[in-house]
Design an enzyme around this catalytic site. Structure first.
Site, mmCIF file in Angstrom:
data_model
loop_
_atom_site.group_PDB
_atom_site.id
_atom_site.type_symbol
_atom_site.label_atom_id
_atom_site.label_comp_id
_atom_site.label_asym_id
_atom_site.label_seq_id
_atom_site.Cartn_x
_atom_site.Cartn_y
_atom_site.Cartn_z
ATOM 1 N N HIS A 1 0.873 -1.176 0.000
ATOM 2 C CA HIS A 1 0.000 0.000 0.000
ATOM 3 C C HIS A 1 0.908 1.224 0.000
ATOM 4 O O HIS A 1 1.514 1.558 1.016
ATOM 5 C CB HIS A 1 -0.894 -0.022 1.245
ATOM 6 C CG HIS A 1 -1.783 1.168 1.387
ATOM 7 N ND1 HIS A 1 -3.128 1.065 1.650
ATOM 8 C CD2 HIS A 1 -1.534 2.496 1.308
ATOM 9 C CE1 HIS A 1 -3.651 2.284 1.728
ATOM 10 N NE2 HIS A 1 -2.698 3.162 1.533
ATOM 11 N N HIS B 1 -6.573 -4.215 7.593
ATOM 12 C CA HIS B 1 -6.687 -3.016 6.759
ATOM 13 C C HIS B 1 -6.525 -1.716 7.552
ATOM 14 O O HIS B 1 -6.787 -0.638 7.018
ATOM 15 C CB HIS B 1 -8.023 -2.997 5.999
ATOM 16 C CG HIS B 1 -8.286 -4.251 5.224
ATOM 17 N ND1 HIS B 1 -7.537 -4.616 4.122
ATOM 18 C CD2 HIS B 1 -9.197 -5.243 5.403
ATOM 19 C CE1 HIS B 1 -7.989 -5.772 3.656
ATOM 20 N NE2 HIS B 1 -8.985 -6.174 4.415
ATOM 21 N N ARG C 1 -8.798 14.637 2.208
ATOM 22 C CA ARG C 1 -8.574 15.275 3.509
ATOM 23 C C ARG C 1 -7.117 15.081 3.887
ATOM 24 O O ARG C 1 -6.357 14.420 3.178
ATOM 25 C CB ARG C 1 -9.465 14.634 4.573
ATOM 26 C CG ARG C 1 -9.298 13.107 4.621
ATOM 27 C CD ARG C 1 -9.972 12.472 5.794
ATOM 28 N NE ARG C 1 -10.048 11.028 5.694
ATOM 29 C CZ ARG C 1 -9.054 10.184 5.937
ATOM 30 N NH1 ARG C 1 -7.859 10.653 6.272
ATOM 31 N NH2 ARG C 1 -9.222 8.878 5.847
#
Length: 642
Positions: free
Chosen positions: A207, A233, A295
């Site tokens: 990731h 996750h 964000r």
């Protein structure tokens, strides 16, 4: 530039924004719930406004109350932090309709990226690579057929969510239906939208995300972060830059991220998340768009550390009408940074969220600690149980990782269970130290990483000394008796096991402590030493002694005249945390087997299965679906074993 801004958030991110605003000479307004009346962010702000009850729906998710607080205090802009209303386009529009400025992207940009399926279609149009998958038709049979066509393993993901909620990995066709139902239920609870998409699961995935920043016209990237160390996750340790990242791929990922941001006219800080093939060396055709977070990210400090940029300052300046302060060619990577997330959670109980009062909390010099709590504060069941983020920066990855390991060893927390030992073990993991990271690392080595570290003889000995009040400077008569050494004993309970520790005072400042078949020598040398080493730091409060040094250990001091009554043993299944009883499958009279799911408890927007501790027969179901229960509440009782 603004004179005053309101932070529509709480905890560490509210404190983080307040610090930068203060440095910019901008006054700040905090908002708070009933539970947060005495919180750190309230104390730090120039003004604070109460906006409702403890539950987020009664306070931090009340956009009308937040806007009213702006008008009441004269705040000109709203910084949303992350979570709560930070990615709610309706709130953005309401803020702007009230004549205020939202410090973040437009409602249009948030909507464009808010649904994963629509966002991926938009990214394909912009020339950003996306993972093969199915988006659209929500019929069960269509979704199952799509999974077959894509090829197992696949990921089921909530189209409206993030943070691992509503996400399930499915490895075989037979497991698809149950996983789909579970993902939809969790997505409906967390986001109000049960729709999902199906994606190919990349083997050995990493990731890697790219920090972007736009001003509505152009965008730049501030390089990548590797967030592969995840559990269910949820990110645990993040770093920047990504280990093993070739410059060619860094440029390709950065360019793709900028295209994504500029395609929607993005303004403010955002993150483009990519799934990367980590089965071999990183390559330019081995990364795919996952989603965009519109964000500021929790892990933004590692980017700040390697670029020297204050991202919150940039957010405020761009929202006030300025252009991006620098051009892409002005940005460069300096050194390496890590961030570890410190949570109040019980690793031994499967990482269940924990609550409690923080008796002690301190961080070592040389590390940045972003926190929203102090010693004496209470970790509330109403919000995310994060205690702090520990951030380090060094000239190389190896040095920075050594700094992280040291910082975690020297962090002191008492009063609640935490994941500190777990993240410390992760920082010391040999594969991680070599840069061999992928999202499956924690899962593969979870037993070793979460293994209980036993208390040392020195820790047990020092706990006894503290419990007996012998940890201070010895007085003139300490250890004095007429004909023999003075023995004192104390009963301690540690991890459910009781032990009587004997301290034999041989004279002033001279003791032998017998514990678990070992003897530790304690000597006073302008401070106590135990077996030649300085006594570890400790915290004692409410009958519990926490001994630091290595992995902290907590010892309960047992009052022999007031032992607790013995509990119900293994016959009662109790709520491990406060939450909502979402499903009850157990029925009175039913024969169950060890590990069988009996109920589902929903807490912190996550579902937790409660299972039978042994084979047996259900004697009584003590709770109904929909009930709100406290930690320790009895839910199901099994018949006594014969």
């Amino acid at each position: 530039m603004f004179d005053k801004i309101l932070i529509a958030n709480r905890g560490e991110i509210a404190c983080r924004v307040i610090r930068t605003a203060r440095e910019m000479g901008i006054a700040t307004v905090a908002v708070y719930s009933d539970a947060d009346a005495g919180a750190m962010h309230v104390a730090m702000a120039d003004e604070a406004v109460h906006i409702g009850g403890s539950a987020p729906s009664e306070s931090y998710l009340r956009g009308d109350a937040i806007i009213a607080a702006c008008h009441a205090t004269g705040a000109q802009a709203v910084h949303p932090g992350y979570g709560f209303l930070s990615e709610n386009p309706d709130f953005v529009e309401a803020v702007e309709a009230a004549g205020l400025v939202f410090i973040g992207p437009s409602a249009k940009a948030i909507r464009a990226m808010g649904l994963k399926d629509a966002a991926k279609a938009l990214m394909e149009e912009a020339g950003v690579p996306v993972v093969p998958g199915h988006r659209g038709d929500q019929d069960d049979e269509v979704l199952a057929a799509a999974a077959e066509a894509i090829g197992y393993p696949v990921l089921i993901k909530a189209v409206a969510g993030g943070g691992g909620k509503g996400m399930r990995l499915v490895e075989t066709p037979g497991a698809f239906a149950d996983a789909l139902a579970s993902a939809r239920g969790e997505a409906k609870t967390a986001f109000g939208n049960p729709d999902v998409l199906i994606e190919k699961f990349v083997t050995n995935p990493r990731h890697i995300e790219v920090q972007v920043f736009g001003d509505g016209t152009r965008a730049v990237h501030l390089f990548e972060r590797d967030c592969s160390l995840q559990r269910r996750h949820q990110k645990v340790i993040e770093e920047a830059p990504a280990p093993g990242m070739p410059e060619e791929m860094r440029s390709a990922m950065g360019a793709a991220a900028v295209r994504a941001a500029e395609a929607i006219g993005y303004a403010g800080a955002g993150t483009i998340e990519f799934i990367v093939d980590g089965s071999g060396p990183l390559r330019t055709d081995g990364f795919w768009f996952m989603e965009m977070n519109t964000r500021l990210q929790v892990e933004h400090p590692v980017t700040e550390a390697i670029t020297g940029v204050d991202l919150v300052e940039w957010q405020i300046r761009v929202a006030a009408g300025e252009d991006i302060p620098v051009a892409q060619e002005d940005l460069a990577i300096s050194g390496h940074a890590f961030e570890a997330r410190l949570y109040a959670e019980d690793v031994e109980k499967g990482f269940l969220p924990a609550t409690g009062r923080l008796g002690a909390l301190s961080f070592p010099d040389g590390a940045r600690a972003d926190t929203g709590v102090r010693a004496g504060d209470v970790i509330s069941p109403h919000y995310d149980p994060m205690i702090a983020k520990v951030i380090v920066h060094g000239p190389t990855r190896e040095i920075a990782l050594r700094q992280l390991s040291r910082a975690l060893r020297q962090t002191q927390v008492a009063g609640t269970v935490t994941n500190l030992a777990f993240v410390g073990a992760l920082a010391d993991h040999e594969g991680f130290r070599r840069g061999e990271v992928d999202t499956g690392l924690i899962g593969r080595d979870i037993e070793a990483l979460a293994a209980v570290v036993p208390a040392t003889a020195v820790q047990r000995a020092w706990a006894a000394m503290v419990a007996l009040g012998l940890d201070g400077a010895p007085d003139a008569f300490q250890g004095f008796s007429l004909w023999s050494p003075l023995d004192r004993s104390v009963a301690l309970r540690h991890r459910g096991e009781e032990e009587t520790v004997v301290v034999r005072m041989r004279g002033r400042g001279d003791a032998l402590i017998s514990t678990a078949g070992l003897v530790v020598e304690a000597l006073w040398r302008d401070g106590w030493t135990l077996d030649g080493l300085a006594a570890p730091a400790h915290h004692a409060e409410r009958g519990v002694v926490t001994v630091f040094g290595g992995v902290a250990q907590a010892f309960e001091v047992i009052d022999p005249l007031a032992r607790e009554a013995q509990g119900a043993g293994g016959n009662v299944i109790e709520a491990p945390m406060p939450g909502l009883v979402k499903v009850v499958t157990a029925k009175a009279g039913e024969t169950v087997t060890a590990g069988q799911r009996l109920a589902v408890l929903e807490a912190m927007k996550m579902e937790h299965a409660l299972t039978a501790p042994r084979d047996g027969v259900v004697a009584e179901v003590l709770v109904a679906e929909g009930a709100q229960v406290e930690a320790g509440a009895p839910l199901i009782r099994l018949e006594e074993e014969e």
